[in-house]
Design a protein around this motif. Structure first.
Motif, short mmCIF file in Angstrom:
data_model
loop_
_atom_site.label_atom_id
_atom_site.label_comp_id
_atom_site.label_asym_id
_atom_site.label_seq_id
_atom_site.Cartn_x
_atom_site.Cartn_y
_atom_site.Cartn_z
N GLN A 159 29.29 31.45 36.66
CA GLN A 159 30.13 32.62 36.89
C GLN A 159 31.61 32.26 37.05
N GLY A 160 31.91 30.96 37.00
CA GLY A 160 33.30 30.52 37.06
C GLY A 160 34.01 30.85 38.35
N VAL A 161 33.29 30.80 39.48
CA VAL A 161 33.89 31.16 40.76
C VAL A 161 34.83 30.06 41.24
N ARG A 162 35.70 30.41 42.17
CA ARG A 162 36.61 29.44 42.77
C ARG A 162 35.97 28.87 44.03
N PHE A 163 35.84 27.56 44.08
CA PHE A 163 35.33 26.88 45.27
C PHE A 163 36.50 26.60 46.21
N GLY A 164 36.41 27.08 47.43
CA GLY A 164 37.49 26.93 48.38
C GLY A 164 37.24 25.91 49.48
N PHE A 165 38.00 26.03 50.56
CA PHE A 165 37.94 25.07 51.67
C PHE A 165 36.58 25.06 52.35
N VAL A 166 36.01 26.24 52.55
CA VAL A 166 34.69 26.32 53.21
C VAL A 166 33.64 25.61 52.36
N SER A 167 33.71 25.80 51.06
CA SER A 167 32.78 25.11 50.16
C SER A 167 32.94 23.60 50.28
N ALA A 168 34.18 23.15 50.37
CA ALA A 168 34.45 21.71 50.49
C ALA A 168 33.81 21.13 51.74
N LEU A 169 33.82 21.88 52.83
CA LEU A 169 33.19 21.41 54.08
C LEU A 169 31.69 21.23 53.90
#
Length: 300
Positions: free
Chosen positions: A181-191
């Motif tokens: 789906q081409g979503v944006r992975f953000g800071f929470v995802s990085a954690l």
């Protein structure tokens, strides 16, 4: 029965190359008419059936063992490479018309891919270390064969092959959907991805400590390092690995995709109610197990 280790490993490698091609062409056949998740599932099952056939040919269910770690790496690599290709095409197309478009190819998305590949390579290497030849077969399969008798071929296919395939498929599915789906992975995802990566690293340390203990010939129970106060630190890390991947993906997709965490949940239940009880039952044959159980925690 292939007793030579290099030859046995080469045979396993060839089986899995065939399985990858089987899965790829099965996916291509069904992807035109079915959704991504269903096409991948059908391809995954087809590859599992092929591996199962070879396990019957060699009379050894452990032919399937590396599938647990190879499957997510193959699926995610396929999806990830396709995602990169699409992103480059889209950004290049807009640049041609003098416009700018924000690409979803973020460092965090790459971080997720690296974490899964690291886990896969390390766990596959651990399997290769333990696999001496076709004389080796996981003790759980031997036990199931002794207990189930004539029903073993069915148990072998459904329980040893197909069920784990479905579990790991569900575990990697959140990342597949997020990439597709081409979503944006953000800071929470990085954690959450960091949790997965650390889990894979600690799991590797636990495996190394267990190898050293077994090679020492000490016998009894491993009470060193991560095993000092926990009976199954490696299983704890495997559970955390997929919760990290699932939560990283769902946080990027949106929490209305919470149902994609089913894979991490089923994986956890499998360890709590199948893998750990079987391992503890085997350990219970050793003298002093009850005291050992009282003095240690199950997972961490």
């Amino acid at each position: 029965m292939i007793k030579n280790r290099p030859v046995a490993l080469t045979v396993i490698l060839l089986i899995y190359v065939l399985a990858v091609f089987c899965g790829f062409y099965t996916f291509r056949f069904f992807s035109a008419d079915y959704s991504l998740w269903l096409s991948l599932l059908i391809a995954d099952v087809a590859a599992t059936v092929l591996v199962f056939i070879f396990s019957l040919i060699f009379g050894n269910a452990s032919v399937y063992d590396p599938y647990w770690s190879v499957q997510p790496a193959v699926i995610l690599t396929f999806i990830f490479l396709n995602w990169i290709r699409v992103n480059k095409f889209v950004t290049g197309m807009f640049a041609f018309f003098g416009k700018e478009v924000e690409s979803s190819l973020s460092p965090v998305a790459i971080y997720l891919f690296i974490a899964v590949i690291f886990w896969a390579v390390r766990l596959t290497a651990n399997w290769a270390y333990n696999f001496k030849s076709f004389e080796y077969q996981d003790w759980r399969y031997v036990m199931l064969k002794e207990k189930t008798g004539r029903a073993y071929p069915l148990i072998n296919f459904l329980g040893i092959h197909l069920f784990p395939t479905c579990v790991v498929y569900l575990c990697v599915l959140p990342a597949v959907i997020a990439y597709s789906q081409g979503v944006r992975f953000g800071f929470v995802s990085a954690l959450f991805i960091t949790v997965s990566l650390l889990a894979a690293i600690v799991q590797g340390l636990a495996d190394i400590q267990m190898h050293k203990f077994r090679n020492s010939g000490a016998g009894g129970f491993n009470r060193t390092g991560l095993w000092k106060n926990a009976r199954h630190p490696n299983y704890a890390c495997e559970i955390l690995m997929w919760w990290g991947v699932g939560l990283a993906s769902v946080s990027a997709l949106g929490w209305n995709y919470w149902y994609l965490l089913a894979g991490a949940l089923v994986n956890t239940l499998m360890f709590l109610f199948v893998s750990i009880p079987m391992a503890d039952k085997r350990q219970s044959r050793k003298p002093g197990f009850e005291d050992y159980k009282k003095e240690t925690r199950m997972l961490i």
